[in-house]
Design an enzyme around this catalytic site. Structure first.
Site, PDB file in Angstrom:
ATOM      1  N   ASN A 141       0.793  -1.230   0.000  1.00 14.33           N
ATOM      2  CA  ASN A 141       0.000   0.000   0.000  1.00 14.33           C
ATOM      3  C   ASN A 141       0.827   1.281   0.000  1.00 14.33           C
ATOM      4  O   ASN A 141       0.282   2.371   0.175  1.00 14.33           O
ATOM      5  CB  ASN A 141      -0.942   0.021   1.211  1.00 14.33           C
ATOM      6  CG  ASN A 141      -1.862  -1.182   1.224  1.00 14.33           C
ATOM      7  OD1 ASN A 141      -1.632  -2.125   1.970  1.00 14.33           O
ATOM      8  ND2 ASN A 141      -2.866  -1.167   0.370  1.00 14.33           N
ATOM      9  N   MET A 165       1.331   6.858   0.721  1.00 13.01           N
ATOM     10  CA  MET A 165       0.594   5.754   1.321  1.00 13.01           C
ATOM     11  C   MET A 165      -0.867   5.853   0.924  1.00 13.01           C
ATOM     12  O   MET A 165      -1.483   6.912   0.996  1.00 13.01           O
ATOM     13  CB  MET A 165       0.707   5.809   2.830  1.00 13.01           C
ATOM     14  CG  MET A 165       0.108   4.581   3.490  1.00 13.01           C
ATOM     15  SD  MET A 165       0.375   4.579   5.254  1.00 13.01           S
ATOM     16  CE  MET A 165       0.508   2.824   5.570  1.00 13.01           C
ATOM     17  N   CYS A 166      -1.396   4.717   0.495  1.00 19.50           N
ATOM     18  CA  CYS A 166      -2.791   4.696   0.074  1.00 19.50           C
ATOM     19  C   CYS A 166      -3.640   4.269   1.254  1.00 19.50           C
ATOM     20  O   CYS A 166      -3.683   3.112   1.611  1.00 19.50           O
ATOM     21  CB  CYS A 166      -2.965   3.711  -1.077  1.00 19.50           C
ATOM     22  SG  CYS A 166      -4.637   3.641  -1.674  1.00 19.50           S
ATOM     23  N   LEU A 167      -4.258   5.236   1.865  1.00 20.38           N
ATOM     24  CA  LEU A 167      -4.999   4.988   3.089  1.00 20.38           C
ATOM     25  C   LEU A 167      -6.446   5.394   2.851  1.00 20.38           C
ATOM     26  O   LEU A 167      -6.711   6.522   2.451  1.00 20.38           O
ATOM     27  CB  LEU A 167      -4.375   5.836   4.199  1.00 20.38           C
ATOM     28  CG  LEU A 167      -4.499   5.355   5.633  1.00 20.38           C
ATOM     29  CD1 LEU A 167      -3.911   3.965   5.788  1.00 20.38           C
ATOM     30  CD2 LEU A 167      -3.766   6.316   6.545  1.00 20.38           C
TER      31      LEU A 167
END
Lengths: 156, 606
Positions: free
Chosen positions: A80, A89-91
């Site tokens: 991620n 960051m893919c949050l």
């Protein structure tokens, strides 16, 4: 402007008082409340245990109406987190259509750390790492640990 | 591939994909796992248009396309119809050709793309929405054209096999990062609703019919920026504006107390005080400012400025979002039936609380229940769609007794115009007049001085003799240079800035513009102003009033102030009234005259 600064100052005070586990937060520059330097320890029971990751949290000027952005300045092998110099960051909660002005930075940091413990290969940005995470967990953990020793060991 | 994510984006910003490039294409998908055929007509497409259409397809159906990187949609005239059907039903997406009339300028104050569209001959029954760019939220300014993208000449895709996961991930990323470039103010200036008619002049006949009927009932409208918050912002603005219009400081204080006490509701719903207090504070501060602006002297310009300050405006709508969420959670039984596939808790977390997620009908109900009804206001939402009928459908929300009768039949009403995916604010003529009359009244006091030249004029025995002189006063010819009828409306919006107003304003009743602009009303011509006894003045005045002049009556000249006779002192023609801040001049409104012939003379309020 003033509104966002007040809110950020409030959240900073809260975080210094009640720090999320394994996370320390400081301003990059005392005069700029919009950039936070985060030190995050790799969670136990994860390939990142023992590593220390430096992150940069950038808050938009119209915070809390726009989500903050979180990026890894320390390289990390994680499905991620983009494997480039951006380290974005893919949050989920940081996506603009999911972001709530009532979310807190401390919640963001907690979610980020739990993502280290449990990567989410279904919402990955690095799909090859995600494939490996799903199909060849051992190899994934080996590389992740290797990267931790190479890039994220505590040198202090 | 994360199809769910695509779908979520689609729901959150339904307007984004509908405003497509010019050209023709047809795309069919018959369900997951099957072949998607894309037929494009390369000659008709600019590369950006293709990319935009491709983006729309990939986003709506979850199928891949290349060149999604052009994320800014071009804004000319193609209509995309999207029908997302669940289960085994085929997913159909079509980009349809439309004929664009040449040489039709974009009319009205909305400086958008060419607003005219007519439909190609076809049976597009699925086309229930979005016929012109104006229907989309981002209709105020066309986004800048995207940089040219290389585009493959062949657009034939197979699902899964030809697209690597990497590409899909890239597409996904581009899709989720897409931000519509919406321009214009958060809340626009009030303008004549003729602009809506003009916008739709060449649209589908259903729209033409309905928008043509619109200005007859609703003289003005106000745009709200389509940034995903328009429904929230429209209600929030309407709430404050209604309080300002009513101008009752006690009521505003009561609202302040009520909103503060609603913090308890937020606490019950589990919101933390240190997170919501900033938002609540902005609402309370603005309420206090609204109270300080009473009586209105600026036609609500200060309120408009506040609402265009994004930090204030956003804080207030966030406050209202949280209130709505808390209200829904604490009244879950009332709303759960309208949310088929989620719990109220989940719905609030995904559809109410996130910033930039547009309000849906359930949310609108809850917001009105929580905020508007308890304030004693009513909301009317006018649905402009392609359903049958001559006029827009109206739904009224107000406090009702258990028997379904309105608790406050005369509740102050705010009106929203709903076009699929977007809300704007509408006004009836009396709403505008109320706000204006207060403003002009104050201006009158300061303009009494400018009335003095009349004292120097030798008083004639009848008005008729100095009528020609009267006509020379600037502003005495009401809204000069514009034809009667239609012009009354457009002229009204600019009234406060109108230089010659002072001398005219002694007769505030003359401001009421024609209610039915398409029907020229001779009685509204300047010669019918009650004070100007042109030959028509021998006939009874155009509205009934117990204060009417007798045919031969000559009022005391203003030079005689202060007045000597009790009769004139009590007359509303006595300018001294304007020094009384409580004085409210009698107003003529076509509505009330028609409705209540019998009780209309007593409209003077003290």
């Amino acid at each position: 402007m003033a509104g966002s600064q007040r809110r950020i100052a409030k959240e900073l005070a809260e975080i210094t008082k009640d720090t999320p586990e394994g996370v320390t937060a400081n301003l990059v520059d005392e005069s700029d409340v919009y950039r936070w330097s985060i030190l995050m320890e790799g969670p136990e029971d994860s390939p990142y245990a023992g590593g220390q990751f430096k992150l940069l949290l950038t808050l938009p000027v119209d915070y809390p109406f726009k989500p903050p952005a979180l990026k890894f300045e320390t390289k990390i092998y994680h499905p991620n987190v983009t494997n480039d110099d951006k380290g974005a960051m893919c949050l989920g909660i940081l996506k603009s259509e999911e972001w709530k002005p009532s979310s807190k930075i401390s919640a963001v940091l907690r979610t980020a750390r739990s993502l280290l413990a449990e990567p989410n290969p279904d919402d990955a940005v690095e799909t090859s790492i995600a494939e490996q995470f799903k199909n060849d967990r051992k190899e994934f953990e080996r590389v992740a640990k290797e990267w931790v020793t190479r890039y994220a060991s505590k040198r202090a | 591939m994360n199809v769910q994510h695509f779908a979520a984006v689609n729901v959150a910003r339904p307007y984004r994909y509908h405003d497509l490039g010019q050209g023709a294409g047809e795309i069919r998908g018959s369900g997951p796992g099957t072949e998607l055929i894309t037929r494009l007509n390369p000659g008709d497409w600019s590369s950006s248009d293709k990319a935009a259409a491709a983006a729309a397809v990939s986003s709506s159906s979850g199928l891949p396309s290349s060149n999604l990187s052009s994320s800014t949609l071009s804004s000319s005239n193609v209509v995309a119809v999207q029908r997302l059907v669940q289960g085994s039903t085929p997913v159909t997406t079509a980009v349809m050709p439309v004929r664009v009339p040449v040489g039709v300028p974009a009319p009205g104050p909305v400086s958008g793309p060419a607003n005219s569209i007519s439909f190609g001959p076809s049976d597009f029954t699925a086309l229930s929405y979005f016929t012109s760019p104006a229907l989309c939220c981002q209709h105020q300014q066309p986004p800048p054209p995207p940089p040219p993208q290389p585009h493959p000449s062949s657009t034939r895709y197979k699902m899964g096999s030809m697209q690597s996961d990497e590409e899909l991930a890239t597409l996904q990323k581009l899709s989720s990062e897409y931000e519509p470039d919406v321009q214009g103010p958060l809340v626009g200036k009030r303008q004549s609703s003729q602009a809506i008619t003009a916008e739709y002049a060449n649209a589908d006949p259903a729209f033409v019919r309905k928008t043509r009927a619109l200005p007859q009932k609703f003289s003005h409208y106000r745009t709200v920026k389509g940034d995903g918050n328009c429904g929230w912002r429209a209600i929030a603005f309407g709430y404050f504006e209604t309080l300002l219009r009513l101008g009752d400081k006690n009521q505003i204080a009561a609202e302040e107390a009520r909103l503060k006490s609603l913090n308890n509701l937020l606490n019950v719903a589990g919101f933390q005080e240190h997170l919501y207090e900033d938002f609540v504070e902005e609402t309370i501060l603005l309420l206090r400012e609204v109270a300080s602006w009473v009586p209105v002297t600026d036609d609500g310009a200060a309120l408009l400025a506040k609402f265009n300050d994004s930090s204030i405006s956003n804080a207030i709508i966030t406050h209202f979002r949280l209130l709505t969420s808390a209200w829904m959670k604490t009244h879950a039984d009332a709303y759960q039936p309208f949310i088929p596939d989620k719990t109220v808790e989940q719905y609030c977390a995904t559809q109410i609380e996130p910033y930039q997620v547009e309000i849906e009908h359930v949310g609108m109900n809850a917001l009105i229940d929580c905020l508007i009804k308890s304030a004693g206001f009513a909301v009317e939402i006018l649905y402009l769609d392609r359903s049958a009928g001559e006029e827009v459908n109206t739904i009224r929300f107000e406090l009702e007794t258990s028997a379904g009768e309105a608790v406050f039949p005369d509740a102050a009403t705010m009106r929203l115009l709903y076009r699929p995916g977007h809300y704007d604010i509408l006004y009836k003529v009396e709403d505008v007049a109320e706000l204006l009359s207060a403003a002009t009244q104050v201006q009158l006091v300061s303009d009494l001085e400018s009335f003095s030249p009349i004292r120097d004029v030798p008083m004639a025995s009848t008005y008729g003799q100095f009528n020609p002189w009267f006509a020379e006063i600037p502003g005495m010819s009401f809204v000069p240079g514009v034809p009667s009828g239609l012009s009354g409306l457009s002229g009204l919006s600019g009234l406060t800035g109108y230089g010659g107003l002072g001398s005219l304003s002694l007769m505030p009743t003359s401001f009421a513009p024609a209610a039915e602009p398409t029907v020229p009303q001779p009685s509204m011509t300047p010669s019918a102003l009650p004070i100007s006894p042109t030959p028509t003045a021998t006939t009874p005045s155009f509205r009934p009033s117990k204060y009417e002049y007798e045919a031969e009556f000559t009022p005391a000249p203003p030079a005689n102030l202060p007045c000597q006779t009790a009769t004139f002192r009590n007359s509303h023609y006595n300018p001294a009234h304007f020094l009384n801040s409580e004085f409210q001049p009698e107003m003529w409104t076509p509505e009330t005259e028609i409705k209540s012939e019998s009780k209309s003379p007593d409209q003077i309020r003290h």
